[in-house]
Scaffold this motif. Sequence first.
Motif, mmCIF file in Angstrom:
data_model
loop_
_atom_site.group_PDB
_atom_site.id
_atom_site.type_symbol
_atom_site.label_atom_id
_atom_site.label_comp_id
_atom_site.label_asym_id
_atom_site.label_seq_id
_atom_site.Cartn_x
_atom_site.Cartn_y
_atom_site.Cartn_z
ATOM 1 N N VAL A 19 -10.228 3.290 -2.569
ATOM 2 C CA VAL A 19 -11.597 2.825 -2.365
ATOM 3 C C VAL A 19 -11.790 1.526 -3.135
ATOM 4 C CG1 VAL A 19 -12.540 5.123 -1.951
ATOM 5 C CG2 VAL A 19 -12.453 4.238 -4.269
ATOM 6 N N VAL A 20 -12.697 0.683 -2.637
ATOM 7 C CA VAL A 20 -13.015 -0.579 -3.287
ATOM 8 C C VAL A 20 -14.427 -0.481 -3.840
ATOM 9 C CG1 VAL A 20 -13.210 -3.075 -3.029
ATOM 10 C CG2 VAL A 20 -11.497 -1.818 -1.714
ATOM 11 N N SER A 28 -7.328 3.523 -6.866
ATOM 12 C CA SER A 28 -6.337 4.255 -6.081
ATOM 13 C C SER A 28 -5.729 5.361 -6.942
ATOM 14 C CB SER A 28 -5.229 3.321 -5.587
ATOM 15 O OG SER A 28 -4.581 2.695 -6.679
ATOM 16 N N PRO A 29 -5.342 6.484 -6.333
ATOM 17 C CA PRO A 29 -4.714 7.563 -7.096
ATOM 18 C C PRO A 29 -3.218 7.337 -7.271
ATOM 19 C CG PRO A 29 -5.076 8.268 -4.830
ATOM 20 C CD PRO A 29 -5.611 6.868 -4.932
ATOM 21 N N ARG A 57 -8.126 12.931 -2.577
ATOM 22 C CA ARG A 57 -9.252 12.190 -2.011
ATOM 23 C C ARG A 57 -10.075 11.566 -3.130
ATOM 24 N NH1 ARG A 57 -7.860 11.082 2.703
ATOM 25 N NH2 ARG A 57 -9.994 10.350 3.054
ATOM 26 N N LEU A 58 -10.558 10.350 -2.871
ATOM 27 C CA LEU A 58 -11.454 9.635 -3.775
ATOM 28 C C LEU A 58 -12.710 9.217 -3.024
ATOM 29 C CD1 LEU A 58 -9.064 7.189 -5.710
ATOM 30 C CD2 LEU A 58 -10.032 9.320 -6.555
ATOM 31 N N ILE A 338 1.227 4.259 7.365
ATOM 32 C CA ILE A 338 0.133 3.746 6.544
ATOM 33 C C ILE A 338 -0.803 4.921 6.249
ATOM 34 C CG2 ILE A 338 -1.835 2.186 6.468
ATOM 35 C CD1 ILE A 338 -0.299 0.304 8.300
ATOM 36 N N THR A 339 -0.977 5.226 4.972
ATOM 37 C CA THR A 339 -1.741 6.414 4.605
ATOM 38 C C THR A 339 -3.180 6.118 4.203
ATOM 39 O OG1 THR A 339 -0.744 6.205 2.414
ATOM 40 C CG2 THR A 339 0.250 7.784 3.941
ATOM 41 N N THR A 340 -3.530 4.861 3.982
ATOM 42 C CA THR A 340 -4.918 4.505 3.721
ATOM 43 C C THR A 340 -5.164 3.088 4.206
ATOM 44 O OG1 THR A 340 -6.644 4.312 2.027
ATOM 45 C CG2 THR A 340 -4.424 3.683 1.379
ATOM 46 N N ALA A 341 -6.344 2.874 4.773
ATOM 47 C CA ALA A 341 -6.769 1.548 5.237
ATOM 48 C C ALA A 341 -8.277 1.474 5.050
ATOM 49 C CB ALA A 341 -6.405 1.327 6.698
#
Length: 889
Positions: A19-20, A28-29, A57-58, A338-341
């Motif tokens: 998350v930004v 990031s974790p 999850r975040l 790709i696991t997060t975008a």
Amino acid sequence: MNFRFQNLLGAPYRGGNAVVVDNTLLVSPIGNRITATDLIKSETLTLPCQSSANIARLAASPDGLFLLAVDDNNRCLLINLRRRAVLHRLSFKHPVAAVQFSPDGRLIAVAAGRHLEIWRSPGFKKEFFPFELIRKSPDFNGAVTALGWSPDSRHVLAGSEDLTVRLCCVNKSSSFFDPFKLLGHHDTIIGAFFGVDKKTNGVSRVYTLSRDGAIFSWNYIQKGNNVEVNENGGESSEPASPGTPEQEVSVTGNVKKRKNFDGGDGNLEEERGCMLHGGKWELVKKDFFMQAPAKLTACDYHKGLDLVVVGFSNGVFGLYQMPDFVCIHLLSISREAITTATFNEMGNWLTFGCAKLGQLLVWEWKSESYILKQQGHYFDVNCVAYSPDSQLLATGADDNKIKVWTVSSGFCFVTFSEHTNAVTALHFMASNQCLLSASLDGTVRAWDLFRYRNFRTFTTPTSKQFVSLASDQSGEVICAGTLDSFEIFVWSMKTGRLLDVLSGHEGPVHGLTFSPTNAILASSSWDKTVRLWDVFEGKGAVETFPHTHDVLTVVYRPDGKQLACSTLDGHIHFWDPIDGLLMFTIEGRRDIAGGRLMTDRRSAANSSSGKCFTTLCYSADGSYILAGGNSKYICMYDVADQVLLRRFQITQNLSLDGVLDFLNSKKMTEAGPLDLIDADDMDTEEGVGKQIRVKPGYDLPGSMPNSGRPIIRTKCLRLAPTGRSWAAATTEGVLIYSIDESFIFDPTDLDIDVTPEAVDAALGEDQPKRALILSLRLNEDALIKKCIISVRPVDIPSVVSSVPFKYVQRLIDALAQLLEDCPHLEFILRWCQELCKTHGHSIQQNSRNMLPALKSLQKSLTRLHQDLADTCSSNEYLLRYLCSTSSKA
């Protein structure tokens, strides 16, 4: 002893969503920890808090104050990002696939198993139970996989594995328990987002994305004249029927807000306020990304720009302009999923993460340039090495790569990948710009950190496997120990020629170290001996120290007057290398013991496996020694008194094996531990389904004999030459521990007259000598710096001469810290010069105790020298250009 965890290097990303926050802070974790990266300052910091398992999850609050972290054990932490402190803890009953704050920050939507749960967000006020469950939907036909809030925080989209997307109105219980369904997808829902009409600033459409690469566009259709959209687009109501109580209407025509269950503003339950349920949703368009057989694994939507970013299991990502579905970019970043975008708040930066490669990217799509590009080791980190000035840290791993990190920023700035097998040993030369590495591929390589290239390769007539490495103080001789032939090879650094082969060991040579004061080489082997070699005279082994068990590693004390080695029975032996006598032994079996493996048949207390130290490291002054091995603990011993000072537990991550001392007997079956049994009905299809339902941890670095569960261990320990920090290569990555910079009351000579008020009074009376000595006796950092700055340049020699030698080390520490942020460079350098003139002889005589402070000062001076050199070089070219243009004019 005041070392605290500071940072985690070696693996910027391992899975979960990033998350930004505040548009520039990337969170990031990393396993069970959380890393925050400042994209403007290019600095990364790992939060000190830990979860009990790998974080999956975040979610960040809209104001950027709070962070929700949910791990694989369904345990949730509410973290204050600014304070870096855990405020509350909560456990969910079902696996959590998604969690999101509402846009107003009052509510939290949680996809827990087959339920959609709405929780009230905790605030700053003290409460006995801060989390309050407001709504819980009935069972979906499949696990909920995607969530999306409307801009007014009153509606939630919930996509699930049953191929449906449900529209729930939070403020109306009837529509929440009987939601509107959007049907038509043929695979698991990955994303569901509300589209905003820019003219009305209200919800006008919905985008749903499924794993098979389909994106559906849904438009809201007004139902005749009974439904009208107001200016905000978030409310509409039908004309009141006869008998309906009169509604309070504001001047703008909107229904007035009243307090609802969440303590905020909202319509009454009786009012028809959920306009998204009062009308009709129509599927207007079906689009496909055409990336088959790859699956859609990550997606995000930016409401302001109406852009959709998608990532696939083949490493391809795409950026599309909606609702026309115009492809702006379609690129590949790797061959792995790709696991997060995700977008940042402004929408100009895209963040991508690849868990298998440990890759984290931030890309500016308009200029097509990288803001951040980091990739960690995706196998075990075997070795670490500090540069002589403590500014750089090199890591070598089983992925055949060497990475060099900047310790202050936590970023990797160069990666060397010429080795074809695991890197087993690293060593920085005294010049600070040359790095040596040994590998199982049979080569020892020298790397130039100026030009970032391999400028020399040392080989043997026949292929060997090198597992240890050392260089003498002059840098003329390079030595490497082998795993297979039990020999030590000696090369010339200048010519690269093989000078000698030292034979005599009867087992793998896993430890090599040169004496800091002479050219004597110490080697340890599994043949139960430690041998000393005179390399330059060519006499062979000049001394042999026998042991009763295999010797695992050996290290010299910084003054060269003591030698420490660890053996397989868990003992640390200390030898006098000059007289060849055993000085004393520390028994560490009980200290390092702890943690039971899933496959162990014995308890942790009765098990004898792994209770030994595989790596040792002296402090800069030689007063204490760090020891680590196949355990969750790193032990710190006082050398003089042979006592345990402190044990550092490197992790609390239950996703790793060997962390728990006692296993849960309820999870033991006839076939073995329940956690190690693979479920046959588990969805192992490539893509998001695998990430949601399969327990993470398979991509973590570490040995995995227990069906994919890495075992916690420490492979290498290195203390920085400054003595202010040390690094540990562990299963979790490279952990950096440093001395806490905050003030700790540690007076030197304290009496009733030594107070901060007395220091201020001395400064007011223009007595800099007395003020400085009083501040040094108080040992308060801020006061010492204040007194140093207040001294006039002409008075520096007299003030320095008045300082007793016992305060010189503390004064040097303060000068080193001032160099980091003080603009008066020449002023501080004059202090250093006068200290060397006045106390130079005493400093030389007590070099062992003064070494950490002097190394800190050298580190600060080296960094400033490099910065000034770069600035002067750029100004030189600018001046040349200006002179050439002025001459032409």
